[in-house]
Design an enzyme around this catalytic site. Structure first.
Site, PDB file in Angstrom:
ATOM      1  N   HIS A 263       0.826  -1.218   0.000  1.00 32.74           N
ATOM      2  CA  HIS A 263       0.000   0.000   0.000  1.00 32.74           C
ATOM      3  C   HIS A 263       0.861   1.270   0.000  1.00 32.74           C
ATOM      4  CE1 HIS A 263      -3.628   2.340   0.685  1.00 32.74           C
ATOM      5  NE2 HIS A 263      -2.912   3.072   1.512  1.00 32.74           N
ATOM      6  N   HIS A 336      -8.614   7.387  11.926  1.00 29.28           N
ATOM      7  CA  HIS A 336      -9.682   6.844  11.084  1.00 29.28           C
ATOM      8  C   HIS A 336      -9.060   5.797  10.170  1.00 29.28           C
ATOM      9  CE1 HIS A 336      -7.999   9.919   8.464  1.00 29.28           C
ATOM     10  NE2 HIS A 336      -8.386   9.161   7.469  1.00 29.28           N
TER      11      HIS A 336
HETATM   12 FE   LIG Z   1      -7.109   9.147   5.645  1.00 31.09          FE
END
Ligand SMILES: [Fe+2]
Length: 384
Positions: A263, A336
């Site tokens: 990623h 988040h």
């Molecule tokens: Fe983000």
């Protein structure tokens, strides 16, 4: 814009006599945004650009803040913002701080009745829906779905739309908007690892020159106040200009995604920067190719930047239940990450068709009254 461009007629030497066919001098103007130190252009006007006849009225248009100190993640349904005829009245400021105003607009009509100049901020207009022509003192830039239009502060402009169905994400930046410095060499040229190059820019063309000395209205934004100023002489009276400071366009569809074995972090999506925020483009791309890779992002603790994401098109891989035109705000201070199920769902996928624009600000964003009307209410609990 760190490349040189020119339009129209120029004298061979700057700051020398340049005369009209009738023998009168053209009026030369240096146009820069950082004193005499930043990028600038030299313009040659048919009339003096200083002929203010009167100031009709001045109106405070600063955003009305509903939530000054926010820790709630928000989802705003921006397509619920009402369409309005006028280009400026259609603007709905949503998220703001002392560096930026982020908003949306659904203008129905072309801006033809007056001219507009923002002296506070560089403007970024991202075209989600609509086609037309940005008409400026530097020339014209045709635009379409997916275009970023970068307009340096002080640029006088109008805008033509082909239809009434237009949706724009905009940002007013109180510091100049540049391409990322790490993608430029010390002469300013974009380097080979940059995800776009100079050839991708839409530069102003087809310079319009009007030489009348009629009265013309320019709405000038300064310190959050819109001043209606009547000038003598058409604002688009430039016969020629050259330099480095001018508006330009860039299509998000020309952003070349940087992908990897595992990623890649958000900076690979960066398209523009200022000293106070970055603008990133999430575009269709192949996913990571490590056999055990998880294409969905990991949770991250954005302690020092607020993150606004505007969803344009495609299925956004890390989110559940987002639609085109939705805006999410993930405020600084709380982590988040992907929505429940998104990490597992991403494994084995070959690529994404998602298209989105992200603005990460280094100072917290305040939420406006306009934004509260678009808030879906319970997004902050959507990770349960
Ligand atoms: Fe983000």
């Amino acid at each position: 814009m760190p490349i040189y461009h020119k339009q129209g007629a120029l004298p061979p030497k700057r700051h020398t006599q340049f005369r009209k066919p009738d023998g009168e001098l053209y009026s030369e103007q240096l146009f820069g945004t950082i004193g005499f130190d930043g990028m600038s252009s030299l313009l040659y006007h048919h009339n003096r650009p200083t002929m203010v006849k009167e100031i009709l009225k001045s109106t405070d248009v600063s955003p009305k803040i509903a939530l000054e100190k926010n820790i709630r993640s928000l989802k705003l349904v921006s397509f619920n913002a009402p369409a309005k005829d006028d280009f400026l009245e259609a603007r709905e400021p949503l998220l703001v701080n002392s560096d930026i105003i982020i908003g949306v607009a659904a203008p129905r009509k072309s801006l033809r009745e007056y001219f507009y100049k923002n002296t506070d901020a560089d403007e970024m207009l991202f075209i989600h829906k609509g086609t037309g022509i940005l008409r400026t003192i530097f020339g014209q830039i045709p635009f379409e779905y997916g275009d970023y239009l970068i307009i340096p502060r002080g640029t006088i402009y109008q805008i033509d739309f082909d239809t009434e169905d237009n949706r724009i994400l905009y940002a007013e930046s109180f510091s100049p908007i540049y391409t990322p410095k790490r993608y430029r060499n010390w002469f300013g040229q974009l380097l080979e690892h940059s995800p776009f190059c100079e050839r991708d820019y839409k530069l102003p063309q087809d310079l319009e020159t009007f030489t009348d000395t009629d009265e013309h209205l320019i709405k000038v934004k300064k310190q959050g106040v819109m001043h209606e100023m009547v000038y003598i002489g058409h604002p688009f009276d430039v016969v020629g200009w050259d330099g480095y400071n001018f508006p330009y366009g860039f299509s998000i569809h020309n952003f070349e995604p940087i992908t990897g074995k595992i990623h890649q972090p958000p900076p690979v999506h960066q398209t523009f920067e200022t000293n106070a925020f970055v603008i990133c483009s999430f575009v269709p791309r192949l996913y990571d190719y490590h056999p055990l890779s998880i294409p969905a992002p990991y949770n991250h603790s954005n302690i020092d930047s607020d993150e606004m994401l505007y969803y344009v098109d495609g299925d956004f891989m890390s989110r559940n239940g987002v639609q085109p035109g939705n805006i999410s705000l993930h405020p600084a201070g709380i982590p988040h990450g992907p929505h429940p199920g998104a990490a597992e769902r991403s494994i084995g996928q070959k690529g994404s068709e998602e298209l989105a624009v992200m603005i990460d600000t280094f100072k917290p964003l305040m939420v406006t009254e306009n934004a509260m009307k678009l808030d879906d209410g319970d997004y902050y609990q959507s990770w349960l």
